[in-house]
Design a protein around this motif. Structure first.
Motif, PDB file in Angstrom:
ATOM      1  N   VAL A 204       0.739  -1.337   0.044  1.00 29.49           N
ATOM      2  CA  VAL A 204       0.015  -0.036   0.056  1.00 29.49           C
ATOM      3  C   VAL A 204       0.924   1.250  -0.085  1.00 29.49           C
ATOM      4  O   VAL A 204       0.837   2.128  -0.680  1.00 29.49           O
ATOM      5  N   CYS A 205       2.124   1.043   0.679  1.00 25.84           N
ATOM      6  CA  CYS A 205       2.797   2.452   0.920  1.00 25.84           C
ATOM      7  C   CYS A 205       3.632   2.618  -0.545  1.00 25.84           C
ATOM      8  O   CYS A 205       3.576   3.678  -0.999  1.00 25.84           O
ATOM      9  N   ALA A 206       4.054   1.421  -0.958  1.00 26.33           N
ATOM     10  CA  ALA A 206       4.574   1.793  -2.454  1.00 26.33           C
ATOM     11  C   ALA A 206       3.787   2.163  -3.507  1.00 26.33           C
ATOM     12  O   ALA A 206       4.026   3.265  -4.266  1.00 26.33           O
ATOM     13  N   ALA A 207       2.508   1.834  -3.225  1.00 25.69           N
ATOM     14  CA  ALA A 207       1.629   2.306  -4.430  1.00 25.69           C
ATOM     15  C   ALA A 207       1.107   3.624  -4.143  1.00 25.69           C
ATOM     16  O   ALA A 207       1.175   4.609  -5.246  1.00 25.69           O
ATOM     17  N   CYS A 208       1.158   4.136  -2.849  1.00 21.90           N
ATOM     18  CA  CYS A 208       0.901   5.508  -2.662  1.00 21.90           C
ATOM     19  C   CYS A 208       2.055   6.229  -2.886  1.00 21.90           C
ATOM     20  O   CYS A 208       1.907   7.616  -3.747  1.00 21.90           O
ATOM     21  N   GLY A 275      11.495   4.283   2.905  1.00 21.28           N
ATOM     22  CA  GLY A 275      11.997   5.627   3.556  1.00 21.28           C
ATOM     23  C   GLY A 275      12.535   6.483   2.747  1.00 21.28           C
ATOM     24  O   GLY A 275      12.425   7.452   2.866  1.00 21.28           O
ATOM     25  N   PHE A 276      13.599   5.840   1.842  1.00 21.74           N
ATOM     26  CA  PHE A 276      14.188   6.740   0.811  1.00 21.74           C
ATOM     27  C   PHE A 276      13.292   7.199  -0.267  1.00 21.74           C
ATOM     28  O   PHE A 276      13.502   8.540  -0.735  1.00 21.74           O
ATOM     29  N   VAL A 277      12.282   6.709  -0.745  1.00 19.60           N
ATOM     30  CA  VAL A 277      11.336   7.049  -1.630  1.00 19.60           C
ATOM     31  C   VAL A 277      10.776   8.169  -1.027  1.00 19.60           C
ATOM     32  O   VAL A 277      10.528   9.239  -1.868  1.00 19.60           O
ATOM     33  N   ALA A 278      10.260   8.384   0.249  1.00 15.69           N
ATOM     34  CA  ALA A 278       9.611   9.340   0.734  1.00 15.69           C
ATOM     35  C   ALA A 278      10.718  10.613   0.771  1.00 15.69           C
ATOM     36  O   ALA A 278      10.277  11.610   0.634  1.00 15.69           O
ATOM     37  N   VAL A 279      11.717  10.143   1.190  1.00 16.33           N
ATOM     38  CA  VAL A 279      12.995  11.308   1.042  1.00 16.33           C
ATOM     39  C   VAL A 279      12.967  12.028  -0.267  1.00 16.33           C
ATOM     40  O   VAL A 279      13.215  13.130  -0.546  1.00 16.33           O
ATOM     41  N   LEU A 280      12.955  11.211  -1.199  1.00 17.29           N
ATOM     42  CA  LEU A 280      13.350  11.545  -2.805  1.00 17.29           C
ATOM     43  C   LEU A 280      12.085  12.674  -2.945  1.00 17.29           C
ATOM     44  O   LEU A 280      12.140  13.338  -3.660  1.00 17.29           O
ATOM     45  N   CYS A 281      10.747  12.160  -2.818  1.00 11.84           N
ATOM     46  CA  CYS A 281       9.833  13.270  -3.077  1.00 11.84           C
ATOM     47  C   CYS A 281       9.377  14.225  -2.114  1.00 11.84           C
ATOM     48  O   CYS A 281       8.364  14.948  -2.036  1.00 11.84           O
ATOM     49  N   LYS A 282      10.189  14.207  -1.061  1.00 15.31           N
ATOM     50  CA  LYS A 282      10.047  15.407   0.113  1.00 15.31           C
ATOM     51  C   LYS A 282       8.741  15.082   0.845  1.00 15.31           C
ATOM     52  O   LYS A 282       8.116  15.926   0.897  1.00 15.31           O
ATOM     53  N   GLN A 283       8.470  13.681   1.032  1.00 13.29           N
ATOM     54  CA  GLN A 283       7.154  13.491   1.754  1.00 13.29           C
ATOM     55  C   GLN A 283       7.290  12.882   2.812  1.00 13.29           C
ATOM     56  O   GLN A 283       6.928  11.901   3.259  1.00 13.29           O
ATOM     57  N   GLU A 284       8.507  13.007   3.714  1.00 15.83           N
ATOM     58  CA  GLU A 284       8.878  12.461   4.666  1.00 15.83           C
ATOM     59  C   GLU A 284       8.066  12.465   6.026  1.00 15.83           C
ATOM     60  O   GLU A 284       7.846  11.473   6.672  1.00 15.83           O
ATOM     61  N   LEU A 285       7.199  13.677   6.089  1.00 13.48           N
ATOM     62  CA  LEU A 285       6.365  13.607   7.096  1.00 13.48           C
ATOM     63  C   LEU A 285       5.036  12.760   6.919  1.00 13.48           C
ATOM     64  O   LEU A 285       4.447  12.163   7.733  1.00 13.48           O
ATOM     65  N   ILE A 286       4.821  12.841   5.460  1.00 17.80           N
ATOM     66  CA  ILE A 286       3.536  11.912   5.152  1.00 17.80           C
ATOM     67  C   ILE A 286       3.827  10.560   5.331  1.00 17.80           C
ATOM     68  O   ILE A 286       3.145   9.578   5.552  1.00 17.80           O
ATOM     69  N   LEU A 287       5.075   9.978   5.345  1.00 10.69           N
ATOM     70  CA  LEU A 287       5.453   8.612   5.387  1.00 10.69           C
ATOM     71  C   LEU A 287       5.054   8.157   6.718  1.00 10.69           C
ATOM     72  O   LEU A 287       4.735   7.124   6.909  1.00 10.69           O
ATOM     73  N   ALA A 348      -3.512   5.613   3.783  1.00 14.55           N
ATOM     74  CA  ALA A 348      -2.963   5.762   2.396  1.00 14.55           C
ATOM     75  C   ALA A 348      -3.917   6.873   1.705  1.00 14.55           C
ATOM     76  O   ALA A 348      -3.410   7.637   1.096  1.00 14.55           O
ATOM     77  N   VAL A 349      -4.873   6.535   1.772  1.00 15.88           N
ATOM     78  CA  VAL A 349      -5.982   7.508   1.258  1.00 15.88           C
ATOM     79  C   VAL A 349      -6.125   8.888   1.795  1.00 15.88           C
ATOM     80  O   VAL A 349      -5.920   9.947   1.172  1.00 15.88           O
TER      81      VAL A 349
END
Ligand code: 57M
Length: 358
Positions: A204-208, A275-287, A348-349
């Motif tokens: 779910v996280c990867a899809a989001c 975690g790295f994908v979240a950092v890449l798109c600058k959505q660390e807090l959304i993670l 995720a939604v």
């Protein structure tokens, strides 16, 4: 490789123009990883069984004795399907793709060392907690240091809902990002304690995050939704698509009753990559929202251990992480798992909804 081999032919065979589209390649990266996992899975599980990499079940925990001997290190199956699919469908000239592969493989090697010591060498505790954390920090430090040196990447921290609040952390972004990667990796590791419990939310996280990175790499969408625009990061959606496919393919065999466990080689690599994908798109807090279940599981352990030490032996939960508490309360394993999946989809939604709330 398909992208590099066929897209250049689009001048003569116009239908090959479809390979330029990230959306197309992300979907087929998912399909490729999923089909590959289902085809190769039985052979891989049989190979692990022959290697006698069966799971040792600690006596002190909930009644999992019937799981004793289940092959573990199934993360090798996940990783092989993911990497083959990425190499087939991604633009291999994109630096973000190589950084994702580096993080995934690096964290996976740390987990593999732990699994090897625990399961193959029968060294019950595997790598020391300190050794495991040091390995994770070194891999994260290497990836994040290269990332912040890329001209198209910013060290600003984007805060959901506040479009004008993005403080520049400068060099402090490096330890912050290292914390995100190691925290995410260990959170998935702790959660992986019931059949399919970790891989479901990970899919779910990867899809989001496939959506988040696609938007972050699309100049018009990024400006319209007022999120950070990072040229080239949209290609990471292909990596996320492969994570979804490999995850669903692994779940095919890890679903209750599990034929295989992912092992630390799987949990650490999947968590580090998310975690790295979240950092890449600058959505660390959304993670923390999308991966809210991983966060709650980790917090349950922190609270349990802290309360245990402060009170000299008393517990908040019947057992931590939280999924064991529900087991001790009498909920069946499959009910706990599916409810975790449902909550993961809800989170995720909600996280995707923040794209419109600026
Ligand atoms: C990761 N590993 C599973 C499998 C999987 C500090 C403390 C909270 C640490 C924690 C711990 O040991 N965490 C390690 C969790 C283990 O799964 C293996 O590990 C891999 C993931 N790293 O791929 O190879 C067991 O989980 C079950 N399982 C499934 N299906 C799956 O698909 O059923 C795993 C995957 C497997 C299998 O039984 O053997 C794990 O649970 O160890 N410790 C714990 O989580 C322990 N909690 C605890 O001690 N709580 C204490 C304190 C310390 C907080 C308390 O509440 O007082 C529990 N885990 C176990 N026994 N095994 C309870 C005791």
């Amino acid at each position: 490789m398909i992208y590099h081999l066929l897209y250049p032919l689009s001048d003569t065979i116009s239908v090959f123009n479809v390979f330029r589209y990230i959306t197309f390649r992300s979907v087929y990266a998912m399909v490729t990883a999923l089909v590959l996992a289902i085809i190769v899975g039985p052979t891989c599980i049989e190979w692990l069984r022959r290697l006698k990499v069966g799971q040792y079940i600690k006596e002190c925990g909930p009644d999992h004795q019937q799981k004793s001997g289940t092959p573990t290190m199934g993360g090798l199956l996940y990783g092989m399907c993911l990497l083959v699919s990425v190499f087939l469908w991604a633009d291999l000239t994109n630096p973000f793709i190589w950084l994702c592969v580096f993080v995934f493989v690096g964290f996976g090697l740390v987990g593999l060392a732990d699994d090897y010591l625990k399961v193959v060498r029968r060294h019950n505790d595997g790598l020391s907690a300190r050794g495991k954390l040091l390995g994770q920090i070194l891999v994260a430090l290497g990836a994040v240091s290269v990332l912040v040196a890329l001209p198209q990447y910013s060290t600003k921290l984007m805060v959901p809902f506040f479009k004008h609040l993005h403080p520049d952390l400068s060099w402090f972004y490096i330890p912050f990002a290292v914390f995100v990667l190691t925290g995410s990796s260990n959170a998935v590791n702790l959660t992986d304690g019931l059949d399919g419990l970790a891989i479901g939310p990970a899919v779910v996280c990867a899809a989001c995050f496939a959506v988040f990175v696609y938007v972050a790499g699309h100049v018009n969408l990024a400006n319209y939704l007022q999120v950070a625009y990072i040229p080239g990061v949209g290609e990471v959606a292909v990596f996320c698509g492969a994570m979804v496919g490999a995850g669903l393919g692994f779940l095919w065999f890890n679903a209750y009753p599990a034929q295989v466990f992912m092992g630390d080689v799987g949990s650490l690599s999947i968590g580090g990559a998310l975690g790295f994908v979240a950092v890449l798109c600058k959505q660390e807090l959304i993670l923390a929202v999308v991966g809210g279940l991983f966060v709650v599981e980790t917090l349950s352990v922190i609270l349990q251990v802290g309360y245990f030490k402060v009170t000299g032996g008393r517990r908040i939960f019947r057992m931590a992480p939280l999924h064991h508490h529900f087991e001790k309360c009498g909920l069946h394993e499959s009910k706990i798992i599916v409810r975790f999946w449902i909550l993961s989809i809800l989170l995720a939604v909600l996280a995707l909804g923040t794209l419109k709330l600026r």
